[in-house]
Design an enzyme around this catalytic site. Structure first.
Site, PDB file in Angstrom:
ATOM      1  CG  ASP A 145      43.504  40.521  22.351  1.00  0.00           C
ATOM      2  OD1 ASP A 145      43.954  39.332  21.815  1.00  0.00           O
ATOM      3  OD2 ASP A 145      43.366  40.398  23.681  1.00  0.00           O
ATOM      4  CD  GLU A 146      48.366  36.489  21.421  1.00  0.00           C
ATOM      5  OE1 GLU A 146      47.080  36.257  21.348  1.00  0.00           O
ATOM      6  OE2 GLU A 146      49.316  35.724  21.568  1.00  0.00           O
ATOM      7  CG  ASP A 198      46.854  39.360  25.041  1.00  0.00           C
ATOM      8  OD1 ASP A 198      47.029  38.256  24.688  1.00  0.00           O
ATOM      9  OD2 ASP A 198      45.816  40.152  25.586  1.00  0.00           O
TER      10      ASP A 198
HETATM   11  P1  TTP Z   1      42.448  36.947  24.995  1.00  0.00           P
HETATM   12  O1  TTP Z   1      43.751  37.688  24.710  1.00  0.00           O
HETATM   13  O2  TTP Z   1      42.763  35.302  25.132  1.00  0.00           O
HETATM   14  O3  TTP Z   1      41.500  37.351  26.167  1.00  0.00           O
HETATM   15  P2  TTP Z   1      41.056  38.615  26.673  1.00  0.00           P
HETATM   16  O4  TTP Z   1      41.578  39.669  25.865  1.00  0.00           O
HETATM   17  O5  TTP Z   1      39.572  38.742  26.616  1.00  0.00           O
HETATM   18  O6  TTP Z   1      41.443  38.593  28.317  1.00  0.00           O
HETATM   19  P3  TTP Z   1      42.837  38.902  28.914  1.00  0.00           P
HETATM   20  O7  TTP Z   1      43.118  40.245  29.544  1.00  0.00           O
HETATM   21  O8  TTP Z   1      43.224  37.694  29.576  1.00  0.00           O
HETATM   22  O9  TTP Z   1      43.992  39.002  27.461  1.00  0.00           O
HETATM   23  O10 TTP Z   1      41.327  36.804  23.653  1.00  0.00           O
HETATM   24  C1  TTP Z   1      41.232  38.070  23.039  1.00  0.00           C
HETATM   25  C2  TTP Z   1      39.738  38.048  22.266  1.00  0.00           C
HETATM   26  O11 TTP Z   1      39.590  36.814  21.584  1.00  0.00           O
HETATM   27  C3  TTP Z   1      38.678  37.998  23.648  1.00  0.00           C
HETATM   28  O12 TTP Z   1      38.316  39.095  24.105  1.00  0.00           O
HETATM   29  C4  TTP Z   1      37.508  37.232  22.687  1.00  0.00           C
HETATM   30  C5  TTP Z   1      38.341  36.337  21.674  1.00  0.00           C
HETATM   31  N1  TTP Z   1      38.602  34.852  22.089  1.00  0.00           N
HETATM   32  C6  TTP Z   1      37.455  34.176  21.570  1.00  0.00           C
HETATM   33  O13 TTP Z   1      36.444  34.552  20.644  1.00  0.00           O
HETATM   34  N2  TTP Z   1      37.462  32.678  22.062  1.00  0.00           N
HETATM   35  C7  TTP Z   1      38.144  32.325  22.915  1.00  0.00           C
HETATM   36  O14 TTP Z   1      38.447  31.124  23.080  1.00  0.00           O
HETATM   37  C8  TTP Z   1      39.188  33.218  23.638  1.00  0.00           C
HETATM   38  C9  TTP Z   1      40.273  32.723  24.314  1.00  0.00           C
HETATM   39  C10 TTP Z   1      39.226  34.465  22.984  1.00  0.00           C
HETATM   40 MG    MG Z   2      43.706  39.597  25.538  1.00  0.00          MG
END
Ligand code: TTP
Ligand code: MG
Length: 369
Positions: free
Chosen positions: A109-110, A14
């Site tokens: 991103d995952e 992630d």
């Molecule tokens: P996440 O992996 O949930 O968050 P993140 O990568 O920003 O932070 P973390 O370091 O905690 O992993 O989500 C990945 C991307 O998906 C995030 O950068 C933006 C997008 N996203 C949205 O557009 N809306 C949302 O509600 C969420 C949770 C994420």
């Molecule tokens: Mg993330």
């Protein structure tokens, strides 16, 4: 007795504050300052992501940009550049496929990887995870967090445990110590609604779930009860399933405009179910698993799937399952850019099927305890 299946090695990757990290990489002047990727704070838009500096003010994804500005008046707001995030995501996926073809992408991103056997012949999943992180950083300048475990749900929780730039390995003998103290909202698949239901039953942590019977959990949560029963024991036999495989009998479409109305989506899914079911039957095949794929307006792609005990016998049945799966998405609240249905699970259920033991088998186990 069935022999124990070989120990699997699953990695969950992630990216750290993904959209914000990409923007900070490309615009050094943004670094070190609280930043939200989202619309203007005087509009009705929401934060897609917040960097760690902004999170210190209590800002998080999904919060309205107006609220974010209230919490941190000097926060910067950057409009999202989805095309760019998708390109970076493609780069990352490429790297993952250097290690294995068993990559299940959950969003930009995952992803989950099954590296039990891998293209590098590397027996240590920890070393594979380290190498993937290093390769991602070298190629994109971005950090990822990785979780390594014997199944998907533990790997997912582990990847979140040491963010940012983290690596968390949970060995099988440590799984219960790792998950018991966790609040249930941390468990993938448990959202606010299920969490509230569990709390009403006095269950807040994984440890408190462990002493509930399968019967009780199925009474309260239906089919989902089996998942809860299993995770309380650190069990998750879902295989890492590349979407490509599932698409063999699938149809999907990117809409001319993003769709917010659920009715229109249902209309599309009815048609889609008819199309894939006809194609499947045309080749003389039967399927038990329906996978629904949804890509939201922001390119976030999710899949939801359900496997029935029996083969699906009509397009209507496929459609009904897809409707139920749609309820487990944010469709209707978030505009949808693409939707699709795929059918898989072409084999009759076995004692240990691809989705784990069927409920009947579990019920027998339960009685024997
Ligand atoms: P996440 O992996 O949930 O968050 P993140 O990568 O920003 O932070 P973390 O370091 O905690 O992993 O989500 C990945 C991307 O998906 C995030 O950068 C933006 C997008 N996203 C949205 O557009 N809306 C949302 O509600 C969420 C949770 C994420
Ligand atoms: Mg993330």
């Amino acid at each position: 007795m069935l022999p124990d299946p070989p120990q699997r090695k699953i990695i969950h990757i992630d990216m750290d504050m993904f959209y914000a990290a990409v923007e900070m990489r490309d615009r050094p002047e943004l670094r070190g300052k609280p930043l939200v990727v989202g619309g203007r704070p005087d509009s009705r838009s929401v934060a897609t992501t917040a960097n760690y500096e902004a999170r210190q003010f209590g800002i998080h994804s999904g919060m309205s940009c107006a609220e974010a500005r209230r919490r941190c008046p000097h926060c910067l707001f950057i409009p999202p550049d989805f095309k760019k995030y998708q390109q970076v995501s493609e780069q990352i996926r490429h790297i993952m496929f250097e290690f294995t073809d068993l990559v299940e992408t959950m969003s930009l991103d995952e992803a989950y990887l099954d590296v039990t056997r891998n293209k590098k012949n590397e027996p240590s999943a920890t070393r594979v995870a380290k190498e993937i992180k290093a390769r991602i950083f070298a190629a994109t300048g971005l950090t990822a967090s990785a979780g390594v475990a014997a199944n998907m749900f533990v790997a997912k929780i582990a990847s979140d445990a040491r963010k940012p730039d983290g690596l968390c390995v949970v060995r099988p003998e440590r799984v219960m110590d790792f998950i018991r103290p966790l609040p249930l909202i941390k468990v993938p698949g448990i959202g606010p609604v299920t969490d509230a239901h569990l709390r009403r039953l006095g269950i807040r942590m994984v440890a408190e779930l462990e002493n509930k019977t399968l019967k009780f959990l199925e009474q309260e949560f239906g089919k989902f009860g089996l998942y809860l029963y299993d995770i309380a024991r650190g069990i998750d036999e879902r295989p890492v399933t590349p979407w490509r495989e599932r698409l063999s009998y699938g149809a999907e479409e990117t809409f001319a405009r993003d769709i917010l109305e659920k009715e229109s989506l249902l209309e599309f899914l009815r048609e889609c179910a008819q199309r894939v079911f006809t194609e499947l039957r045309g080749e003389g095949k039967l399927a038990r698993t329906v996978t629904l794929k949804i890509k939201y307006f922001d390119f976030q792609t999710i899949t939801r799937r359900q496997t029935s005990a029996q083969f699906l016998t009509s397009a209507t049945e496929v459609f009904r399952t897809a409707c139920a799966l749609l309820e487990r998405t944010e469709a209707g609240r978030k505009p949808v850019r693409l939707a699709g249905i795929a059918l898989s699970g072409f084999h009759a259920p076995a004692a240990r099927s691809e989705t784990g033991p069927p409920p009947l088998f579990k019920a027998v186990q339960e009685k024997n305890i």
